[in-house]
Design an enzyme around this catalytic site. Sequence first.
Site, PDB file in Angstrom:
ATOM      1  N   ILE A 163      41.864  46.737  38.914  1.00 40.09           N
ATOM      2  CA  ILE A 163      42.175  48.158  38.767  1.00 40.09           C
ATOM      3  C   ILE A 163      43.668  48.337  38.982  1.00 40.09           C
ATOM      4  O   ILE A 163      44.232  47.840  39.964  1.00 40.09           O
ATOM      5  CB  ILE A 163      41.371  49.010  39.782  1.00 40.09           C
ATOM      6  N   ARG A 219      31.853  50.796  32.842  1.00 32.91           N
ATOM      7  CA  ARG A 219      31.799  49.519  32.138  1.00 32.91           C
ATOM      8  C   ARG A 219      30.880  48.514  32.816  1.00 32.91           C
ATOM      9  O   ARG A 219      30.244  47.700  32.143  1.00 32.91           O
ATOM     10  CB  ARG A 219      33.209  48.950  31.994  1.00 32.91           C
ATOM     11  N   GLU A 231      49.895  50.389  42.116  1.00 31.28           N
ATOM     12  CA  GLU A 231      51.244  50.945  42.043  1.00 31.28           C
ATOM     13  C   GLU A 231      52.317  49.906  41.747  1.00 31.28           C
ATOM     14  O   GLU A 231      53.487  50.245  41.645  1.00 31.28           O
ATOM     15  CB  GLU A 231      51.567  51.648  43.367  1.00 31.28           C
ATOM     16  N   ALA A 241      40.311  37.646  40.629  1.00 34.85           N
ATOM     17  CA  ALA A 241      40.284  37.297  39.212  1.00 34.85           C
ATOM     18  C   ALA A 241      41.144  36.074  38.895  1.00 34.85           C
ATOM     19  O   ALA A 241      40.818  35.310  37.983  1.00 34.85           O
ATOM     20  CB  ALA A 241      40.735  38.488  38.374  1.00 34.85           C
ATOM     21  N   LEU A 242      42.222  35.882  39.615  1.00 36.63           N
ATOM     22  CA  LEU A 242      43.090  34.743  39.327  1.00 36.63           C
ATOM     23  C   LEU A 242      42.425  33.408  39.622  1.00 36.63           C
ATOM     24  O   LEU A 242      42.754  32.397  38.993  1.00 36.63           O
ATOM     25  CB  LEU A 242      44.393  34.848  40.117  1.00 36.63           C
ATOM     26  N   HIS A 281      51.702  43.847  39.936  1.00 36.79           N
ATOM     27  CA  HIS A 281      50.703  42.816  40.202  1.00 36.79           C
ATOM     28  C   HIS A 281      49.524  42.940  39.238  1.00 36.79           C
ATOM     29  O   HIS A 281      48.944  41.932  38.820  1.00 36.79           O
ATOM     30  CB  HIS A 281      50.224  42.917  41.658  1.00 36.79           C
ATOM     31  N   ASN A 322      34.130  36.391  28.769  1.00 41.90           N
ATOM     32  CA  ASN A 322      35.073  37.034  29.684  1.00 41.90           C
ATOM     33  C   ASN A 322      34.606  38.446  30.030  1.00 41.90           C
ATOM     34  O   ASN A 322      34.686  39.348  29.203  1.00 41.90           O
ATOM     35  CB  ASN A 322      36.472  37.074  29.069  1.00 41.90           C
TER      36      ASN A 322
END
Length: 183
Positions: free
Chosen positions: A85, A129, A88, A59-60, A91, A115
């Site tokens: 998603i 989704r 832990e 995604a970045l 990030h 987006n």
Amino acid sequence: MASSEEHTVLARPEFDKPVKVLIVVSPYYSDIAHGLLTGAKAELSAAGADFEVVEMPGALEIPTAIGISDRRSNFDGYVALGCVIRGETTHYETVCNDSSRALQLLGLQGLCIGNGILTVENKKQAEVRADPEGQNKGGGAAAAALHLIALARKWAHTSKGIGFKPRGEDTLMAGDTDGSKIA
């Protein structure tokens, strides 16, 4: 659950000139990406838009790919697709916030971007989704890009009256007493 909520869906915009869209997708979660991509392609096809698809690792990288494309190609708009998603570590927040912020900044510069990067707590939420027969967030992102393209085209030739304007008959110039030139 969000899928049971009612919401308004705008009518699909119509175009008198061809529309060309770049879909930038991260296949990090390939099954989720496939659903998002299927929905986006269907929406663009239904609007008669031509499109290309490029993949980025995550995604970045999606906003950077869109920025590069804007400088070096001729797309009318963009669809950003991916999925983040929660894990832990922190990030998740970095990827969600930075990818969203970068897309928003590109949009504020005038790019027409839908987006469709999902930010979810678990894979089940992402599946719901991304499903083209469910919430169809890929199709929704494509629809958003199409609506922004339509808006940009609507106002493409609107002047804000900045700069010099031709002299009108009722305009007096310095040294002009009645609208006629002084010799």
